[in-house]
Design a protein around this motif. Sequence first.
Motif, PDB file in Angstrom:
ATOM      1  N   PHE A 189      66.109  28.542  60.030  1.00 40.50           N
ATOM      2  CA  PHE A 189      66.571  28.127  61.350  1.00 40.50           C
ATOM      3  C   PHE A 189      65.476  28.325  62.382  1.00 40.50           C
ATOM      4  N   SER A 190      65.633  27.617  63.502  1.00 40.56           N
ATOM      5  CA  SER A 190      64.665  27.776  64.585  1.00 40.56           C
ATOM      6  C   SER A 190      64.712  29.221  65.064  1.00 40.56           C
ATOM      7  N   PRO A 191      63.559  29.818  65.307  1.00 41.81           N
ATOM      8  CA  PRO A 191      63.499  31.262  65.552  1.00 41.81           C
ATOM      9  C   PRO A 191      64.069  31.716  66.883  1.00 41.81           C
ATOM     10  N   GLU A 192      64.212  30.821  67.822  1.00 33.69           N
ATOM     11  CA  GLU A 192      64.755  31.205  69.119  1.00 33.69           C
ATOM     12  C   GLU A 192      65.672  30.094  69.615  1.00 33.69           C
ATOM     13  N   SER A 193      66.520  30.444  70.549  1.00 34.87           N
ATOM     14  CA  SER A 193      67.418  29.456  71.120  1.00 34.87           C
ATOM     15  C   SER A 193      66.603  28.333  71.760  1.00 34.87           C
ATOM     16  N   LEU A 194      67.022  27.103  71.525  1.00 30.58           N
ATOM     17  CA  LEU A 194      66.320  25.949  72.079  1.00 30.58           C
ATOM     18  C   LEU A 194      66.741  25.733  73.528  1.00 30.58           C
ATOM     19  N   PRO A 195      65.943  24.999  74.304  1.00 28.84           N
ATOM     20  CA  PRO A 195      66.280  24.763  75.714  1.00 28.84           C
ATOM     21  C   PRO A 195      67.635  24.076  75.870  1.00 28.84           C
ATOM     22  N   LYS A 196      68.342  24.479  76.904  1.00 28.16           N
ATOM     23  CA  LYS A 196      69.671  23.939  77.192  1.00 28.16           C
ATOM     24  C   LYS A 196      69.602  23.053  78.431  1.00 28.16           C
ATOM     25  N   ARG A 197      70.538  22.097  78.491  1.00 28.91           N
ATOM     26  CA  ARG A 197      70.671  21.194  79.638  1.00 28.91           C
ATOM     27  C   ARG A 197      69.360  20.469  79.965  1.00 28.91           C
ATOM     28  N   VAL A 198      68.775  19.893  78.916  1.00 35.00           N
ATOM     29  CA  VAL A 198      67.537  19.128  79.043  1.00 35.00           C
ATOM     30  C   VAL A 198      67.757  17.725  78.483  1.00 35.00           C
ATOM     31  N   ASP A 199      66.827  16.822  78.756  1.00 29.15           N
ATOM     32  CA  ASP A 199      66.895  15.469  78.196  1.00 29.15           C
ATOM     33  C   ASP A 199      66.446  15.447  76.739  1.00 29.15           C
ATOM     34  N   THR A 200      65.365  16.198  76.452  1.00 28.51           N
ATOM     35  CA  THR A 200      64.811  16.287  75.104  1.00 28.51           C
ATOM     36  C   THR A 200      64.225  17.682  74.912  1.00 28.51           C
ATOM     37  N   SER A 201      64.056  18.051  73.666  1.00 26.59           N
ATOM     38  CA  SER A 201      63.341  19.290  73.350  1.00 26.59           C
ATOM     39  C   SER A 201      62.725  19.158  71.970  1.00 26.59           C
ATOM     40  N   SER A 202      61.728  19.974  71.732  1.00 24.79           N
ATOM     41  CA  SER A 202      61.081  20.031  70.420  1.00 24.79           C
ATOM     42  C   SER A 202      61.549  21.293  69.710  1.00 24.79           C
ATOM     43  N   TYR A 203      61.451  21.284  68.396  1.00 27.07           N
ATOM     44  CA  TYR A 203      61.842  22.462  67.618  1.00 27.07           C
ATOM     45  C   TYR A 203      60.932  22.603  66.420  1.00 27.07           C
ATOM     46  N   THR A 204      60.897  23.799  65.873  1.00 27.55           N
ATOM     47  CA  THR A 204      60.229  24.060  64.594  1.00 27.55           C
ATOM     48  C   THR A 204      61.097  25.031  63.806  1.00 27.55           C
ATOM     49  N   VAL A 205      61.101  24.854  62.514  1.00 27.02           N
ATOM     50  CA  VAL A 205      61.790  25.747  61.585  1.00 27.02           C
ATOM     51  C   VAL A 205      60.784  26.092  60.495  1.00 27.02           C
ATOM     52  N   GLU A 206      60.406  27.356  60.403  1.00 26.50           N
ATOM     53  CA  GLU A 206      59.504  27.765  59.336  1.00 26.50           C
ATOM     54  C   GLU A 206      60.310  27.933  58.057  1.00 26.50           C
ATOM     55  N   VAL A 207      59.798  27.387  56.974  1.00 27.64           N
ATOM     56  CA  VAL A 207      60.458  27.481  55.672  1.00 27.64           C
ATOM     57  C   VAL A 207      59.633  28.408  54.798  1.00 27.64           C
ATOM     58  N   LEU A 208      60.199  29.570  54.524  1.00 27.38           N
ATOM     59  CA  LEU A 208      59.531  30.551  53.676  1.00 27.38           C
ATOM     60  C   LEU A 208      59.830  30.253  52.209  1.00 27.38           C
ATOM     61  N   ALA A 209      58.957  30.682  51.347  1.00 30.40           N
ATOM     62  CA  ALA A 209      59.130  30.543  49.896  1.00 30.40           C
ATOM     63  C   ALA A 209      59.287  29.089  49.465  1.00 30.40           C
ATOM     64  N   ALA A 210      58.530  28.192  50.100  1.00 25.08           N
ATOM     65  CA  ALA A 210      58.547  26.785  49.682  1.00 25.08           C
ATOM     66  C   ALA A 210      57.901  26.680  48.302  1.00 25.08           C
ATOM     67  N   PRO A 211      58.294  25.710  47.505  1.00 30.89           N
ATOM     68  CA  PRO A 211      59.139  24.573  47.835  1.00 30.89           C
ATOM     69  C   PRO A 211      60.627  24.943  47.862  1.00 30.89           C
ATOM     70  N   ARG A 212      61.342  24.269  48.767  1.00 28.46           N
ATOM     71  CA  ARG A 212      62.790  24.459  48.894  1.00 28.46           C
ATOM     72  C   ARG A 212      63.442  23.132  49.248  1.00 28.46           C
ATOM     73  N   THR A 213      64.707  23.013  48.839  1.00 31.92           N
ATOM     74  CA  THR A 213      65.481  21.814  49.120  1.00 31.92           C
ATOM     75  C   THR A 213      66.690  22.194  49.967  1.00 31.92           C
ATOM     76  N   PHE A 214      66.906  21.418  51.026  1.00 28.94           N
ATOM     77  CA  PHE A 214      68.035  21.646  51.928  1.00 28.94           C
ATOM     78  C   PHE A 214      68.940  20.421  51.899  1.00 28.94           C
ATOM     79  N   THR A 215      70.235  20.660  51.767  1.00 24.28           N
ATOM     80  CA  THR A 215      71.189  19.551  51.672  1.00 24.28           C
ATOM     81  C   THR A 215      71.957  19.307  52.961  1.00 24.28           C
ATOM     82  N   TYR A 216      71.757  20.178  53.949  1.00 23.78           N
ATOM     83  CA  TYR A 216      72.488  20.043  55.215  1.00 23.78           C
ATOM     84  C   TYR A 216      71.601  20.588  56.325  1.00 23.78           C
ATOM     85  N   VAL A 217      71.043  19.687  57.141  1.00 27.33           N
ATOM     86  CA  VAL A 217      70.167  20.071  58.245  1.00 27.33           C
ATOM     87  C   VAL A 217      70.826  19.577  59.529  1.00 27.33           C
TER      88      VAL A 217
END
Length: 161
Positions: free
Chosen positions: A76-104
Amino acid sequence: MSRIAVLLCLVLIGCGGLDPNEVPAYSGIRGKISYVGGAAAWPADSVYDIRVVAFETKPVEPAEVLASIVGQTAAFSPESLPKRVDTSSYTVEVLAAPRTFTYVVVALQNGPDFLTDWVMLDVYAPGGDRTTPGTVRVEKGSIVTIDFTVDFNNLPPQPFR
């Protein structure tokens, strides 16, 4: 030199030492979240936290969210994302790759109870059908880009029974 320092030096020498040129490969998911209607479309209240979360298995009960986080089957994103904005960027670090996610998803905590007060705002569905989430494979050292569009008036199906 203390015995601990000598022992540490011997261990480092014995394992080949630390290679300053070897940088761990970063793996993750990143992208942009756009909000239909911009900042004015956000709910007036009940916005406690917003995150992007990648689950290896889609949770069907609220308790499974915490179990996924504790069991490290969710990223998951490490911190709360900006609220009440038009757009925002995010990053999610994936540890122990390779990994498969079925619900993002983009998830909004809409009440004080961290365990139960979550609403999914958008789900990764490359085919366009949000009832059929897409699978994301994150390889070691790779970055997967996923952009989301949140429409507060047209939320995806919620995962909990």
